[in-house]
Design an enzyme around this catalytic site. Structure first.
Site, short mmCIF file in Angstrom:
data_model
loop_
_atom_site.label_atom_id
_atom_site.label_comp_id
_atom_site.label_asym_id
_atom_site.label_seq_id
_atom_site.Cartn_x
_atom_site.Cartn_y
_atom_site.Cartn_z
N ASP A 206 0.61 -1.30 0.09
CA ASP A 206 0.12 0.11 -0.06
C ASP A 206 0.75 1.38 0.10
OD1 ASP A 206 -2.89 1.00 0.61
OD2 ASP A 206 -1.86 1.73 2.39
N GLU A 269 1.70 -0.53 -4.75
CA GLU A 269 0.48 0.39 -5.17
C GLU A 269 1.54 1.62 -5.58
OE1 GLU A 269 -3.26 3.00 -3.68
OE2 GLU A 269 -1.51 2.46 -2.48
C1 NOJ Z 1 -4.45 2.94 -0.70
C2 NOJ Z 1 -5.63 1.82 -0.42
O1 NOJ Z 1 -5.80 1.21 -1.73
C3 NOJ Z 1 -6.96 2.67 -0.02
O2 NOJ Z 1 -8.02 2.00 0.09
C4 NOJ Z 1 -6.22 3.47 1.20
O3 NOJ Z 1 -7.44 4.03 1.81
C5 NOJ Z 1 -4.92 4.30 1.36
N1 NOJ Z 1 -4.11 3.37 0.60
C6 NOJ Z 1 -4.66 4.31 2.68
O4 NOJ Z 1 -4.17 3.18 3.07
#
Ligand code: NOJ
Length: 536
Positions: A206, A269
């Site tokens: 993440d 991500e």
């Molecule tokens: C990216 C995640 O995919 C999302 O759902 C989340 O709110 C944020 N990062 C914070 O962790």
């Protein structure tokens, strides 16, 4: 153009991954939330579909201000989802079906309920104080700089007990970790090892672009435009994220991932709009093995836009690296709505593109049946981040509603009588049970596509080549095959001659019929002899 890895390619090169939002998949204890036992129960759906691995949305204990992206224990399992034993069983059940399991790892921030943060708030000299980003007020007594959180509010919260602000790039209950602190590195090395030892095949990481913050906490500059990839709320995240120091973390983790037998996967991500930045996450094949491509997610569903993103990606990625494509997720919504306006022809075309691009592809749960975003009325919404502020990508509950297993009122998500945590979308047509029976359904098409991909494409990273086409078409050669697509409302002549047609999105067309491309149709065929109309 990336070249194939030398020697045997790792399993994820050319794989189809499946993002499984656990809370919305299958509820076995009738509490309205999907759970790990539910994943185990329905794993056969994934083997039947033919995917290679699953990425489970956050499974760790959490107060759920951000549905698991606010972790309070990195080596546990959220009691609402199950137990560590359930997760062990799930991994074993998946492995027995030749499916790999990736977990979601959240290293940018913790929950404010995490014991590290609780201790950090005891005093400025507490043991875990430096695990987080603290700063004194600006001279006017306000926040230390102009950074904004994901809701558009100041990213700093005053802690009156210890007399400093702490940083939170997301909700104020998600304090950012301080990656300048060596002990944070140690903690995450242990966390990686803990899960790798339990048989986890890797992590989706993440906010991989966000770990480090500028050491001087400089103000972010104004964003040159307003887009999720360039900047939000008028500011470009130049200093609050995207710092070069993060690459050393990934090099370190890559060594840990490769020391494990078999090697594990790190999938970032990587929310960046610039292709050079995206490429940088792969390092010299010594950082992340896969980095999500958000320019592709946010491209319009048109041949020129998609083909330009793909060409620019392939031109930038380092040799040996593997691109990755996805079009739906729990943040950005579902492609069946965003790209396709719920039009079956376009949904099949989008799936065909996703399955024939070079590299790895990720389906989001429900993509395989063409599930659309669901309009969740304000009183039923559960996504605090979008309720608290004006997230440019809107309310995220719309893409987190229960999986539609059958046409019953609860769509087969939970036992009758349970109230699902989010409302069930219209499942009359879009459900697994009915579509499995129908050879002409989106689900049957998706399964054939994955089978074809496995049999004929194998990732085909090196041999992928775009072909010249008129503007509304997109065509490419993959190994011995050609993929021809028509992104228009009228018939089109294929730009190259085709041989045997292996798969076409058009339901009415039969194999062997003249290879005119119908409106919004795509074809996978063997290369033909002579060149057809429109080619150069
Ligand atoms: C990216 C995640 O995919 C999302 O759902 C989340 O709110 C944020 N990062 C914070 O962790």
């Amino acid at each position: 153009m990336p070249q194939p890895a030398s020697g045997d390619s790792p399993w994820w090169h050319g794989a189809v991954l499946y993002q499984l939002y656990v809370r919305s998949w299958r509820d076995t204890d009738n509490d309205g939330y999907g759970d790990l036992r539910g994943v185990i129960e329905q794993l056969d759906h994934l083997s039947w579909l033919g995917v290679d691995g699953v990425w489970l949305s956050p499974t760790m204990p959490s107060p759920d201000a951000d549905w698991g992206y606010d972790v309070s224990d990195y080596t546990g399992v959220h009691p609402e989802l199950g137990t560590l034993d359930d997760l062990d069983d799930l991994i074993a059940a998946a492995v027995s079906r030749n499916l790999r399991v990736l977990l979601d790892l959240v290293p940018n921030h913790t929950s404010s309920a995490h014991p590290w943060f609780v201790d950090a708030c005891v005093g400025q000299d507490s043991a875990h104080r430096d695990y987080y980003v603290w700063a004194d007020p600006a001279p006017d007594g306000g926040p230390p700089n102009n950074w904004l959180d994901a809701t558009g509010q100041p990213a700093w919260r005053w802690d009156s007990r210890t007399g400093q602000f702490y940083l939170h790039n997301f909700l104020d209950s998600q304090p950012d970790l301080n990656w300048w602190e060596p002990r944070v590195h140690e903690e995450f090395r242990r966390i990686l090892a803990f899960w790798f030892d339990r048989g986890v095949a890797g992590f989706r990481i993440d906010v991989a672009h966000g770990l480090y913050k500028d050491a001087q906490l400089r103000d972010n500059p104004a964003a040159p435009g307003d887009s999720p990839l360039v900047g939000r709320f008028g500011l470009a995240p130049v200093y609050s994220a995207n710092r070069p120091e993060a690459h050393a973390v990934f090099r370190d983790w890559r060594q840990i991932a490769e020391r494990s037998a078999p090697p594990r996967l790190l999938l970032g991500e990587t929310w960046v709009g610039d292709f050079d930045r995206l490429a940088a996450f792969y390092g010299a094949d010594d950082e992340l093995q896969l980095a999500f491509n958000f320019p592709f997610v946010f491209a319009g569903f048109s041949a020129p836009e998609l083909s330009a993103v793909v060409a620019r990606t392939l031109a930038r990625l380092p040799a040996g690296s593997c691109p990755i494509w996805t079009a739906s997720n729990h943040d950005v919504g579902r492609f069946a709505t965003r790209w396709c306006g719920d039009d079956d022809r376009k949904i099949r075309l989008a799936l065909l593109v996703l399955a024939t691009l070079p590299g790895t592809t990720v389906l989001y749960y429900g993509d395989e049946i063409g599930m659309a975003d669901v309009d969740v009325p304000p009183e039923l919404q559960r996504d605090r981040m979008s309720m608290d502020g004006g997230r440019p990508d809107g309310n995220r509950d719309r893409a987190r509603t229960p999986m539609q297993w059958n046409a019953s009122p609860g769509a087969g998500f939970a036992a009758a009588g349970a109230t699902p945590w989010l409302p069930v979308g219209p499942s009359a047509d879009r459900n697994v049970a009915d579509q499995r029976q129908d050879p002409g359904s989106v689900l049957s098409f998706c399964r054939s596509l994955i089978a074809l991909r496995r049999a004929e494409l194998g990732g085909a990273i090196a041999s992928w080549q775009q072909l010249p086409t008129p503007p509304d078409q997109w065509a490419y050669r993959v190994g011995e095959l050609v993929v021809l697509t028509n992104f228009a409302d009228r018939d089109a002549e294929p730009p190259v001659a085709v041989g045997e047609i292996l798969l076409r999105t058009g339901a009415a067309a039969s194999a062997g019929s003249a290879p005119v491309l119908g409106p919004w149709e795509g074809i996978v065929a063997r290369s033909g002899g002579a060149t057809g109309a429109g080619s150069t």
